[in-house]
Design a protein around this motif. Structure first.
Motif, PDB file in Angstrom:
ATOM      1  N   VAL A  20       0.858  -1.190   0.000  1.00 46.93           N
ATOM      2  CA  VAL A  20       0.000   0.000   0.000  1.00 46.93           C
ATOM      3  C   VAL A  20       0.889   1.234   0.000  1.00 46.93           C
ATOM      4  N   SER A  21       0.522   2.236  -0.787  1.00 42.23           N
ATOM      5  CA  SER A  21       1.211   3.526  -0.708  1.00 42.23           C
ATOM      6  C   SER A  21       0.170   4.634  -0.616  1.00 42.23           C
ATOM      7  N   VAL A  22       0.538   5.689   0.111  1.00 46.80           N
ATOM      8  CA  VAL A  22      -0.364   6.805   0.370  1.00 46.80           C
ATOM      9  C   VAL A  22       0.307   8.096  -0.086  1.00 46.80           C
ATOM     10  N   HIS A  23      -0.432   8.924  -0.805  1.00 48.56           N
ATOM     11  CA  HIS A  23       0.108  10.156  -1.389  1.00 48.56           C
ATOM     12  C   HIS A  23      -0.800  11.323  -1.009  1.00 48.56           C
ATOM     13  N   GLY A  24      -0.204  12.509  -0.890  1.00 49.85           N
ATOM     14  CA  GLY A  24      -0.985  13.705  -0.654  1.00 49.85           C
ATOM     15  C   GLY A  24      -1.037  14.103   0.805  1.00 49.85           C
ATOM     16  N   ASN A  49      -1.014   5.873 -12.039  1.00 59.62           N
ATOM     17  CA  ASN A  49      -0.027   6.962 -11.946  1.00 59.62           C
ATOM     18  C   ASN A  49      -0.606   8.320 -12.317  1.00 59.62           C
ATOM     19  N   ALA A  50      -1.390   8.379 -13.383  1.00 65.06           N
ATOM     20  CA  ALA A  50      -1.941   9.672 -13.823  1.00 65.06           C
ATOM     21  C   ALA A  50      -2.893  10.231 -12.771  1.00 65.06           C
ATOM     22  N   GLN A  51      -3.707   9.355 -12.164  1.00 61.15           N
ATOM     23  CA  GLN A  51      -4.653   9.822 -11.147  1.00 61.15           C
ATOM     24  C   GLN A  51      -3.911  10.278  -9.887  1.00 61.15           C
ATOM     25  N   VAL A  52      -2.882   9.533  -9.489  1.00 56.56           N
ATOM     26  CA  VAL A  52      -2.114   9.919  -8.312  1.00 56.56           C
ATOM     27  C   VAL A  52      -1.445  11.274  -8.531  1.00 56.56           C
TER      28      VAL A  52
END
Length: 289
Positions: free
Chosen positions: A14-18, A39-42
């Protein structure tokens, strides 16, 4: 973030961004894909959303399944584990699933974890049943022969091998629209070819027998549906059936000329719909405080 442990002990990457406190979005990828598929959505959403992505068991950086093996129940278990590990108690999020990721959300729709955390849902290029029967990958008349041959092709044990010009042409024909940009075809080929053969074959058997129609009827939150008109794997007949059965459908979008890989083929449309759902149904924690 690293590993989250599911109900049967399977580990999930799991990875979390933002930023902390931003509206949350949880993205579930499809068969033979990985977190990289989003990737584009992240990139677009992480500026002002907290974006959670995870590798389905056996895909990407998630190892092969534990004792629970490969099943729709395992998909639901895994989603619940990710939600519990990444969201605060009672925190709401938009759940978006592509293909098998959408099937994951439908399979888990009645689970307590989904009821607790789902504010809204986006189902992209997915189906609830009859996946092999309705597939248009083989240019044959609908019937028992096409169904049998399609199941054999999708469940083939042969390794995909390296990405080549021929393999990219095959992948584009089967999974993407005829106008797909070469760079996007190459990106999808790289991701799909990286999927371990064992997981690819095991999940193909689950998908060939899939029936999560009851889960569609249990999906009680506002749910949007996206489909590509040129999708051979999950043709728009699936999206229309799901939209008709949903308790709270908030729109069916059919993207002209787009194939199965909607988040990569039409990233602006998919990202925009996620953003709309988040702004409408998920409160910013600071605003809500």
């Amino acid at each position: 973030m690293g590993a989250v442990v599911s109900a049967d002990g399977s580990e999930l990457y799991v990875s979390v961004h933002g930023p902390e406190g931003a509206p949350a979005v949880v993205l579930a990828h499809g068969w033979t894909c990985s977190t990289e598929f989003w990737n584009a959505q992240v990139r677009e959403l992480a500026a002002d959303h907290r974006v959670v992505v995870y590798d389905q068991r056996g895909h990407g950086r998630s190892p092969a399944a534990g004792p629970g093996g490969y099943s729709t129940e395992a998909l639901a278990d895994d989603l619940e584990a990710v939600l519990a590990a990444t969201l605060a108690p009672g925190e709401k999020a938009v759940l978006a699933g592509h293909s098998m990721g959408g099937m994951t959300i439908m399979a888990a729709s009645a689970r307590p974890g989904v009821r607790e955390h789902a504010a809204a849902v986006l189902l992209c290029s997915t189906g609830a049943s009859r996946l092999v029967d309705e597939s248009l990958v083989l240019p044959l008349r609908a019937g028992a022969l096409r169904t049998r041959l399609t199941a054999a092709v999708l469940g083939a044990r042969a390794p995909l091998g390296p990405v080549t010009p021929v393999s990219k042409r095959i992948l584009k024909y089967a999974t993407m629209g005829p106008g797909s940009a070469p760079a996007r075809v190459a990106e999808c080929a790289r991701i799909v070819h990286a999927c371990p053969r064992g997981a690819r074959v095991a999940w193909s058997h689950v998908l060939s027998a899939l029936d999560v129609e009851s889960g569609v009827r249990e999906l009680a939150v506002p749910t949007a549906v996206i489909a590509g008109t040129a999708d051979r794997l999950t043709p728009p007949v699936h999206a229309r059936a799901i939209a008709a059965a949903l308790p709270r459908c908030v729109g069916l979008t059919e993207l002209t000329g787009i194939g199965h890989m909607t988040p990569v083929e039409a990233p602006e449309a998919v990202t925009g719909r996620i953003r709309e759902l988040a702004s409408t149904y998920v409160e910013h924690k600071e605003r809500a405080a």
